[in-house]
Motif scaffolding. Structure first.
Motif, PDB file in Angstrom:
ATOM      1  N   SER A 117       9.506  -6.794  -1.073  1.00  0.00           N
ATOM      2  CA  SER A 117       9.731  -6.896   0.371  1.00  0.00           C
ATOM      3  C   SER A 117       9.094  -5.748   1.153  1.00  0.00           C
ATOM      4  O   SER A 117       9.131  -5.724   2.386  1.00  0.00           O
ATOM      5  CB  SER A 117      11.237  -6.928   0.674  1.00  0.00           C
ATOM      6  N   SER A 119       6.528  -3.550   3.119  1.00  0.00           N
ATOM      7  CA  SER A 119       5.343  -3.804   3.931  1.00  0.00           C
ATOM      8  C   SER A 119       4.240  -2.821   3.549  1.00  0.00           C
ATOM      9  O   SER A 119       4.510  -1.791   2.919  1.00  0.00           O
ATOM     10  CB  SER A 119       5.681  -3.638   5.413  1.00  0.00           C
ATOM     11  N   PRO A 120       2.986  -3.095   3.935  1.00  0.00           N
ATOM     12  CA  PRO A 120       1.916  -2.124   3.669  1.00  0.00           C
ATOM     13  C   PRO A 120       2.229  -0.740   4.233  1.00  0.00           C
ATOM     14  O   PRO A 120       1.971   0.272   3.582  1.00  0.00           O
ATOM     15  CB  PRO A 120       0.698  -2.753   4.356  1.00  0.00           C
ATOM     16  N   GLU A 121       2.809  -0.700   5.441  1.00  0.00           N
ATOM     17  CA  GLU A 121       3.139   0.585   6.061  1.00  0.00           C
ATOM     18  C   GLU A 121       4.190   1.333   5.251  1.00  0.00           C
ATOM     19  O   GLU A 121       4.117   2.561   5.112  1.00  0.00           O
ATOM     20  CB  GLU A 121       3.629   0.364   7.498  1.00  0.00           C
ATOM     21  N   GLN A 122       5.155   0.612   4.702  1.00  0.00           N
ATOM     22  CA  GLN A 122       6.195   1.252   3.900  1.00  0.00           C
ATOM     23  C   GLN A 122       5.631   1.794   2.583  1.00  0.00           C
ATOM     24  O   GLN A 122       6.044   2.858   2.117  1.00  0.00           O
ATOM     25  CB  GLN A 122       7.328   0.256   3.620  1.00  0.00           C
ATOM     26  N   GLN A 190      -0.348  -5.176  -3.140  1.00  0.00           N
ATOM     27  CA  GLN A 190       0.526  -5.690  -2.076  1.00  0.00           C
ATOM     28  C   GLN A 190       0.231  -4.989  -0.750  1.00  0.00           C
ATOM     29  O   GLN A 190       0.202  -5.622   0.312  1.00  0.00           O
ATOM     30  CB  GLN A 190       1.983  -5.451  -2.492  1.00  0.00           C
ATOM     31  N   ALA A 191      -0.006  -3.677  -0.806  1.00  0.00           N
ATOM     32  CA  ALA A 191      -0.323  -2.927   0.409  1.00  0.00           C
ATOM     33  C   ALA A 191      -1.667  -3.348   0.997  1.00  0.00           C
ATOM     34  O   ALA A 191      -1.865  -3.310   2.218  1.00  0.00           O
ATOM     35  CB  ALA A 191      -0.330  -1.434   0.114  1.00  0.00           C
TER      36      ALA A 191
END
Length: 446
Positions: A117, A119-122, A190-191
């Motif tokens: 779950s 996100s790229p930013e996370q 994923q990122a």
């Protein structure tokens, strides 16, 4: 059929025999943590002399875009913040920690939760806060690498070549922790928006290839690709050419052409940070040399002085004449045992008097062997001449900037000239000369 590239050199098998398993190195009484651990801006201290710190606590950071924080590998007291020896520079400001051997963890270090779950930013934020940099030697902060590649990458190459002889740190990582390597590769993918993922491993590491293939199983999102054993197979530009057939133009980053290359240990460090909350505070180090009964791969806290490594990896048959941090092709000789390992340190190599003497250079005989092996098709023999005369214009004309500092020219040279070291110095001088000229023009224009 294993694939490869044109140029390079086939080095005789020299992966050192090592004791099975990765042994954790007992932490030293004092750790020296240079604030320059990577490519980019050095971190600035967040602690004062006398402060007590806990394991995993952030003790240095920077607001610069290309930088990474430094964390405490042990709990204890800040003994000093002063200039200390550095593996790749003469000296650097460092935080000196006095270990209290209590291993008190820093509060707030928690797993990232459901990885799918994120996100790229996370994921970028996770990489930054964990202080993860390229562990293959380049040392570029991972978060900056990811940030500049989001939405631009069609192929993610996970570099498991470890093509320098004697080093086995990445090999042990792939063999003993394949789940972390594959998990980290998937997290990076994923990122980036789920590009093709290829883990490239030289075929002299069948145990690593087998472990990774078993971990991937029948999944179609990750490919484990054997590559022919040849140095420098692990170079970014070389790997892109070998695996994908593309040649990166001079001055372009891999992401500019749709590629990102990340070392296997870097991917594993990201997965460990995501699943445990622990930042990067240790790394695998190969300790090798003919004076040792057997080479070892140890997990050492970052900041461990060389002297402590030697004390726990002996006994030595004789005192070393030359000590190198890094591989035999690209490593840097050290002048003191007080030098600590940093995030980019992969190996500690010990040379006898006889071995060190055999590396002493003579004079160029103009044989051309340096040109035959250069994977970037440069002319090191001419670059050597222009380096000696400090002819910056000709150094640029002969594409010194395209040198990947692999050391093949030095290895092939029968005169044992220190070409790699000379070209590193000239690249730094060339960059400084350009900056000086730019400042002069700017001053004249005011």
């Amino acid at each position: 059929m294993a694939i490869t590239f044109k140029g390079g050199v086939r080095i005789k098998p020299a992966k050192a025999p090592f004791l099975s398993g990765i042994a954790p190195l007992p932490p030293p009484e004092q750790l020296i943590l240079p604030l320059l651990q990577h490519k980019g801006a050095p971190a600035k201290p967040l602690v004062l002399v006398g402060d007590h710190v806990r394991v995993g606590q952030k003790i240095a950071d920077s607001e610069a875009a290309i930088s990474a924080p430094v964390h405490a590998p042990v709990s204890g007291r800040v003994l000093a913040i002063e200039e200390r020896p550095h593996p790749a520079a003469s000296a650097c400001i460092a935080i000196v920690l006095e270990n209290d051997f209590q291993t008190a963890p820093c509060p707030g270090l928690e797993p990232a939760g459901n990885l799918e779950s994120l996100s790229p930013e996370q994921i970028v934020h996770l990489a930054r806060e964990a202080g993860i940099v390229g562990l293959g030697g380049a040392g570029f902060p991972l978060h900056a690498k990811l940030q500049g590649a989001i939405g631009r990458v069609k192929t993610l190459l996970i570099n498991g070549c470890e093509c320098e002889p004697l080093i086995s740190s990445d090999r042990r990582m792939m063999t003993e922790r394949p789940g972390d390597v594959v998990g980290g590769a998937r997290l990076i993918g994923q990122a980036l928006g789920h590009p093709r993922i290829v883990i490239g491993v030289e075929d002299n590491k069948p145990d690593a290839i087998e472990a990774l293939q078993k971990e991937v199983g029948g999944a179609a999102d990750v490919e484990v690709l054997p590559l022919r054993t040849k140095y420098p197979q692990g170079g970014e530009r070389v790997m892109v050419k070998a695996v994908c057939g593309d040649e990166l133009p001079l001055g372009k980053l891999p992401a500019d052409c749709g590629y990102l290359i990340v070392n296997v240990s870097t991917a594993a460090a990201l997965f460990e940070a995501a699943t445990t909350g622990r930042p990067l505070t240790s790394r695998y180090i190969t300790v090798a040399g003919s004076m040792l009964e057997a080479a070892r791969v140890v997990e050492a806290p970052i900041g461990t002085p060389i002297a402590h490594l030697l004390a726990h990896c002996g006994p030595l048959r004789e005192a070393p004449r030359k000590i190198v941090l890094g591989g035999p092709m690209m490593g840097v000789a050290q002048h003191t045992l007080d030098t600590p390992i940093i995030k980019t340190s992969s190996a500690l190599l010990l040379y006898t008097e006889r071995e060190a003497e055999a590396l002493r250079g003579t004079s160029c005989i103009h044989c051309g062997k340096c040109m035959q092996g250069c994977p970037m098709r440069l002319s090191p023999c001419y670059l050597n001449i222009y380096a000696d005369s400090r002819d910056y214009a000709m150094l640029e004309k002969f594409d010194l900037g395209n040198c990947i500092e692999c050391g093949v020219c030095s290895y092939n040279c029968p005169a044992r000239l220190p070409l790699l070291q000379k070209f590193r110095l000239m690249k730094a001088e060339l960059a400084a000369n350009k900056r000086a000229l730019a400042e002069k023009r700017e001053g004249a224009g005011r």
